[in-house]
Write a protein that holds these residues in place. Sequence first.
Motif, mmCIF file in Angstrom:
data_model
loop_
_atom_site.group_PDB
_atom_site.id
_atom_site.type_symbol
_atom_site.label_atom_id
_atom_site.label_comp_id
_atom_site.label_asym_id
_atom_site.label_seq_id
_atom_site.Cartn_x
_atom_site.Cartn_y
_atom_site.Cartn_z
ATOM 1 N N MET A 1 177.509 13.779 -31.232
ATOM 2 C CA MET A 1 177.344 14.613 -30.051
ATOM 3 C C MET A 1 178.361 15.768 -30.051
ATOM 4 S SD MET A 1 175.816 15.359 -27.184
ATOM 5 C CE MET A 1 174.931 14.092 -26.371
ATOM 6 N N LYS A 2 179.591 15.478 -30.426
ATOM 7 C CA LYS A 2 180.624 16.530 -30.416
ATOM 8 C C LYS A 2 180.238 17.695 -31.319
ATOM 9 C CE LYS A 2 184.666 13.852 -29.114
ATOM 10 N NZ LYS A 2 186.016 13.430 -29.495
ATOM 11 N N GLN A 3 179.720 17.377 -32.499
ATOM 12 C CA GLN A 3 179.330 18.435 -33.436
ATOM 13 C C GLN A 3 178.169 19.262 -32.865
ATOM 14 O OE1 GLN A 3 178.438 17.155 -37.443
ATOM 15 N NE2 GLN A 3 177.492 19.117 -37.958
ATOM 16 N N LEU A 4 177.203 18.591 -32.273
ATOM 17 C CA LEU A 4 176.059 19.282 -31.688
ATOM 18 C C LEU A 4 176.501 20.201 -30.551
ATOM 19 C CD1 LEU A 4 173.030 19.790 -31.397
ATOM 20 C CD2 LEU A 4 172.906 17.704 -30.003
ATOM 21 N N LEU A 5 177.363 19.705 -29.669
ATOM 22 C CA LEU A 5 177.864 20.528 -28.565
ATOM 23 C C LEU A 5 178.632 21.737 -29.096
ATOM 24 C CD1 LEU A 5 179.024 17.830 -25.982
ATOM 25 C CD2 LEU A 5 176.915 19.166 -25.974
ATOM 26 N N SER A 6 179.385 21.539 -30.154
ATOM 27 C CA SER A 6 180.118 22.645 -30.772
ATOM 28 C C SER A 6 179.155 23.699 -31.321
ATOM 29 C CB SER A 6 181.019 22.110 -31.884
ATOM 30 O OG SER A 6 181.699 23.161 -32.513
ATOM 31 N N GLU A 7 178.088 23.244 -31.982
ATOM 32 C CA GLU A 7 177.080 24.179 -32.508
ATOM 33 C C GLU A 7 176.444 24.985 -31.372
ATOM 34 O OE1 GLU A 7 174.088 22.522 -35.160
ATOM 35 O OE2 GLU A 7 175.557 21.028 -35.824
ATOM 36 N N ILE A 8 176.103 24.299 -30.288
ATOM 37 C CA ILE A 8 175.473 24.985 -29.156
ATOM 38 C C ILE A 8 176.439 25.980 -28.538
ATOM 39 C CG2 ILE A 8 174.537 24.675 -26.825
ATOM 40 C CD1 ILE A 8 173.445 21.929 -27.847
ATOM 41 N N ASN A 10 178.668 27.610 -29.874
ATOM 42 C CA ASN A 10 178.877 28.742 -30.778
ATOM 43 C C ASN A 10 177.591 29.511 -31.078
ATOM 44 O OD1 ASN A 10 181.761 28.634 -31.402
ATOM 45 N ND2 ASN A 10 181.280 26.607 -32.203
ATOM 46 N N CYS A 11 176.504 29.148 -30.406
ATOM 47 C CA CYS A 11 175.213 29.784 -30.643
ATOM 48 C C CYS A 11 175.236 31.257 -30.226
ATOM 49 C CB CYS A 11 174.130 29.041 -29.860
ATOM 50 S SG CYS A 11 172.478 29.743 -30.077
ATOM 51 N N THR A 12 174.626 32.092 -31.056
ATOM 52 C CA THR A 12 174.511 33.527 -30.749
ATOM 53 C C THR A 12 173.075 34.021 -30.976
ATOM 54 O OG1 THR A 12 175.179 34.114 -33.005
ATOM 55 C CG2 THR A 12 176.937 33.994 -31.342
ATOM 56 N N VAL A 13 172.113 33.106 -30.962
ATOM 57 C CA VAL A 13 170.724 33.431 -31.280
ATOM 58 C C VAL A 13 170.196 34.613 -30.467
ATOM 59 C CG1 VAL A 13 168.348 32.561 -31.119
ATOM 60 C CG2 VAL A 13 170.106 31.176 -32.200
ATOM 61 N N CYS A 14 170.480 34.651 -29.187
ATOM 62 C CA CYS A 14 169.895 35.718 -28.358
ATOM 63 C C CYS A 14 170.954 36.689 -27.831
ATOM 64 C CB CYS A 14 169.064 35.119 -27.222
ATOM 65 S SG CYS A 14 169.922 33.916 -26.225
ATOM 66 N N LYS A 15 172.048 36.864 -28.563
ATOM 67 C CA LYS A 15 173.153 37.695 -28.086
ATOM 68 C C LYS A 15 172.742 39.128 -27.747
ATOM 69 C CE LYS A 15 174.959 38.866 -32.652
ATOM 70 N NZ LYS A 15 176.102 38.734 -33.544
ATOM 71 N N VAL A 16 171.782 39.683 -28.463
ATOM 72 C CA VAL A 16 171.380 41.070 -28.188
ATOM 73 C C VAL A 16 170.701 41.216 -26.826
ATOM 74 C CG1 VAL A 16 171.185 41.689 -30.627
ATOM 75 C CG2 VAL A 16 169.164 40.885 -29.400
ATOM 76 N N HIS A 17 170.240 40.098 -26.255
ATOM 77 C CA HIS A 17 169.544 40.129 -24.968
ATOM 78 C C HIS A 17 170.451 39.812 -23.781
ATOM 79 C CE1 HIS A 17 165.819 40.359 -27.214
ATOM 80 N NE2 HIS A 17 166.174 39.290 -27.884
ATOM 81 N N LEU A 18 171.691 39.455 -24.053
ATOM 82 C CA LEU A 18 172.576 38.986 -22.989
ATOM 83 C C LEU A 18 173.538 40.085 -22.547
ATOM 84 C CD1 LEU A 18 173.381 35.525 -24.586
ATOM 85 C CD2 LEU A 18 171.764 35.984 -22.725
ATOM 86 N N PRO A 19 173.474 40.498 -21.276
ATOM 87 C CA PRO A 19 174.291 41.615 -20.812
ATOM 88 C C PRO A 19 175.796 41.371 -20.892
ATOM 89 C CG PRO A 19 173.272 40.502 -18.951
ATOM 90 C CD PRO A 19 172.681 39.917 -20.196
ATOM 91 N N LEU A 20 176.225 40.119 -20.796
ATOM 92 C CA LEU A 20 177.657 39.799 -20.879
ATOM 93 C C LEU A 20 178.003 39.080 -22.179
ATOM 94 C CD1 LEU A 20 178.353 38.621 -17.195
ATOM 95 C CD2 LEU A 20 178.574 40.917 -18.179
ATOM 96 N N GLY A 21 177.046 39.030 -23.090
ATOM 97 C CA GLY A 21 177.271 38.345 -24.357
ATOM 98 C C GLY A 21 177.065 36.849 -24.223
ATOM 99 N N PRO A 22 177.069 36.140 -25.350
ATOM 100 C CA PRO A 22 176.853 34.696 -25.309
ATOM 101 C C PRO A 22 178.088 33.933 -24.824
ATOM 102 C CG PRO A 22 177.109 35.421 -27.588
ATOM 103 C CD PRO A 22 177.147 36.660 -26.720
ATOM 104 N N ARG A 23 177.850 32.942 -24.022
ATOM 105 C CA ARG A 23 178.857 31.954 -23.618
ATOM 106 C C ARG A 23 178.089 30.712 -23.176
ATOM 107 N NH1 ARG A 23 184.137 32.352 -19.620
ATOM 108 N NH2 ARG A 23 185.144 30.545 -20.563
ATOM 109 N N PRO A 24 177.543 29.982 -24.152
ATOM 110 C CA PRO A 24 176.730 28.816 -23.819
ATOM 111 C C PRO A 24 177.505 27.781 -22.998
ATOM 112 C CG PRO A 24 176.414 29.438 -26.102
ATOM 113 C CD PRO A 24 177.575 30.240 -25.592
ATOM 114 N N ILE A 25 176.874 27.345 -21.920
ATOM 115 C CA ILE A 25 177.451 26.357 -21.013
ATOM 116 C C ILE A 25 176.624 25.083 -21.118
ATOM 117 C CG2 ILE A 25 178.036 25.820 -18.614
ATOM 118 C CD1 ILE A 25 179.569 28.286 -19.568
ATOM 119 N N ILE A 26 177.261 24.003 -21.533
ATOM 120 C CA ILE A 26 176.613 22.690 -21.643
ATOM 121 C C ILE A 26 177.698 21.628 -21.561
ATOM 122 C CG2 ILE A 26 176.660 22.833 -24.169
ATOM 123 C CD1 ILE A 26 174.188 20.994 -24.202
ATOM 124 N N GLU A 27 177.373 20.516 -20.933
ATOM 125 C CA GLU A 27 178.284 19.369 -20.874
ATOM 126 C C GLU A 27 177.441 18.114 -21.067
ATOM 127 O OE1 GLU A 27 181.519 19.595 -20.775
ATOM 128 O OE2 GLU A 27 181.557 21.735 -20.367
#
Length: 191
Positions: A1-8, A10-27
């Motif tokens: 789970m820790k590795q998966l959460l880390s991957e998420i 650090n995700c930048t898949v849709c960064k060009v569409h995000l006005p404030l840039g990527p900052r994935p929030i998940i717990e």
Amino acid sequence: MKQLLSEIRNCTVCKVHLPLGPRPIIEAASNSKIILISQAPGRIVHESGIAWADQSGKKLREWLGVDEATFYNTTNFAILPMGFCYPGKAKTGDAPPRKECAPLWHDDVLSELNNVKLTLLIGSYATAYYLPGEKNNLTHKANHYQEYLPTYWPLPHPSPVNRFWRAKNPWFEKNIVPELQKKIKEILARS
């Protein structure tokens, strides 16, 4: 789970569409009891990096009947938005969650969760995604939540933008919220 959460995170898949840039929030933790599947983080949550650390979160915790310590304990709640990053503003409220996140990550996260007792579908995006083919009317789903148990419990979004919905539907906080609190208390009391 820790590795998966880390991957998420650090995700930048849709960064060009995000006005404030990527900052994935998940717990989440592999032993989380309740999954909160919601819309996407708002601007305040994006800035703080803390899920539900805004007025919507305050109202949600009120509906659930839990304090912040209970809410942010990942043994109790996994926080899995439909979109992990702030999507920007729309005409009324925030833009819809990015469509890339749920298909890309949800199955992987859900497969790592081995102690789930209930999944709360918060808002129309989560209910439409997880209850496809159902009458796409959140008011109906929230009022007839028993039809989706024991797996899902559909809820309206607790955003201040939805205050008009809550005013038009007082039955929700009068009748449904006490039942929800009872169910949450029961689940959290289990080991």
